[in-house]
Motif scaffolding. Sequence first.
Motif, mmCIF file in Angstrom:
data_model
loop_
_atom_site.group_PDB
_atom_site.id
_atom_site.type_symbol
_atom_site.label_atom_id
_atom_site.label_comp_id
_atom_site.label_asym_id
_atom_site.label_seq_id
_atom_site.Cartn_x
_atom_site.Cartn_y
_atom_site.Cartn_z
ATOM 1 N N ASP A 1 0.806 -1.224 0.000
ATOM 2 C CA ASP A 1 0.000 0.000 0.000
ATOM 3 C C ASP A 1 0.840 1.276 0.000
ATOM 4 O OD1 ASP A 1 -2.477 -1.209 -0.112
ATOM 5 O OD2 ASP A 1 -2.698 -1.356 2.057
ATOM 6 N N LEU A 2 2.157 1.119 0.053
ATOM 7 C CA LEU A 2 3.016 2.293 0.120
ATOM 8 C C LEU A 2 2.981 3.055 -1.203
ATOM 9 C CD1 LEU A 2 4.919 3.587 2.236
ATOM 10 C CD2 LEU A 2 6.816 2.522 0.996
ATOM 11 N N ASP A 3 2.719 4.353 -1.118
ATOM 12 C CA ASP A 3 2.635 5.189 -2.313
ATOM 13 C C ASP A 3 3.166 6.566 -1.962
ATOM 14 O OD1 ASP A 3 2.101 6.149 -4.837
ATOM 15 O OD2 ASP A 3 -0.031 6.460 -4.471
ATOM 16 N N ILE A 4 4.484 6.675 -1.868
ATOM 17 C CA ILE A 4 5.122 7.928 -1.491
ATOM 18 C C ILE A 4 5.135 8.868 -2.685
ATOM 19 C CG2 ILE A 4 7.266 9.001 -0.705
ATOM 20 C CD1 ILE A 4 7.936 6.353 0.676
ATOM 21 N N ARG A 5 4.611 10.063 -2.497
ATOM 22 C CA ARG A 5 4.545 11.046 -3.579
ATOM 23 C C ARG A 5 5.407 12.275 -3.310
ATOM 24 N NH1 ARG A 5 0.349 9.878 -7.017
ATOM 25 N NH2 ARG A 5 -1.074 8.250 -6.323
ATOM 26 N N MET A 6 5.851 12.430 -2.057
ATOM 27 C CA MET A 6 6.673 13.582 -1.701
ATOM 28 C C MET A 6 8.148 13.203 -1.755
ATOM 29 S SD MET A 6 4.598 15.230 1.512
ATOM 30 C CE MET A 6 2.901 15.781 1.346
ATOM 31 N N ASN A 7 8.978 14.163 -2.146
ATOM 32 C CA ASN A 7 10.399 13.929 -2.241
ATOM 33 C C ASN A 7 11.132 14.718 -1.168
ATOM 34 O OD1 ASN A 7 10.060 12.217 -4.477
ATOM 35 N ND2 ASN A 7 10.001 13.980 -5.858
ATOM 36 N N GLY A 8 12.448 14.596 -1.159
ATOM 37 C CA GLY A 8 13.230 15.318 -0.172
ATOM 38 C C GLY A 8 12.854 14.895 1.232
#
Length: 230
Positions: A168-175
């Motif tokens: 379910d992991l859906d990382i959209r932010m960076n840095g």
Amino acid sequence: MTAANSDVWLVVPVYNEGPVIREVMTDAARTFPNIVCVDDGSRDDSAAEIKASPARLVQHPVNLGQGAAIQTGVEYARAQPGAAFFVTFDADGQHQVDDVVAMIDRLRTEPLDIVVGTRFADGRSESVPLIKRIVLRTVVMLSFRTRRLGLSDAHNGLRAFNKTVADDLDIRMNGMAHASEFVALIDHHKWRVAEQPVTILYTDYSRAKGQSLINGVNILADGMLHGRRR
């Protein structure tokens, strides 16, 4: 130990870590044979050094940020046969393999979905540079979600989790913002979370490369922007 961890994947975001990445990955692979390094558009010889190590290499053609590199690595690892546990692991030698062993053991034996490392337990915070220590404490105070989940070190990059989280992991932010997004996802999905005391090794190399003051400002800004959201 190695055979017992054949269902574990280390996910390592890499950006310009040529001087140390081969040694760090060779050491980690003695305990965890499955490692994927995501070279996030490095401008040095990181890719060649990863190829010379026991780790597998996935490359971003341009630098997309740590959050994107972690997401790419998790997507690669969760597609591998038998993958059951996943660890976000730093490329610069700050994270300790013994801590990962303890975190995976907890996932195997306790009703947990994710274990997050903390530098603020058992007196270990004394090893954290003062400015970073103040910033990290401040971010926790600013973050309603972090406090609600009982986390004391949400920006610790050492995390171990099961396939429920990975799928379910859906990382959209960076840095630096991806760390706050991780906390938000834990809260949103109601993943069962606990902290594990860990030791972060601050070497001359990691201190010089980490630009702790700049990173500290970025972490604090992220906490102010996202920490109060519920």
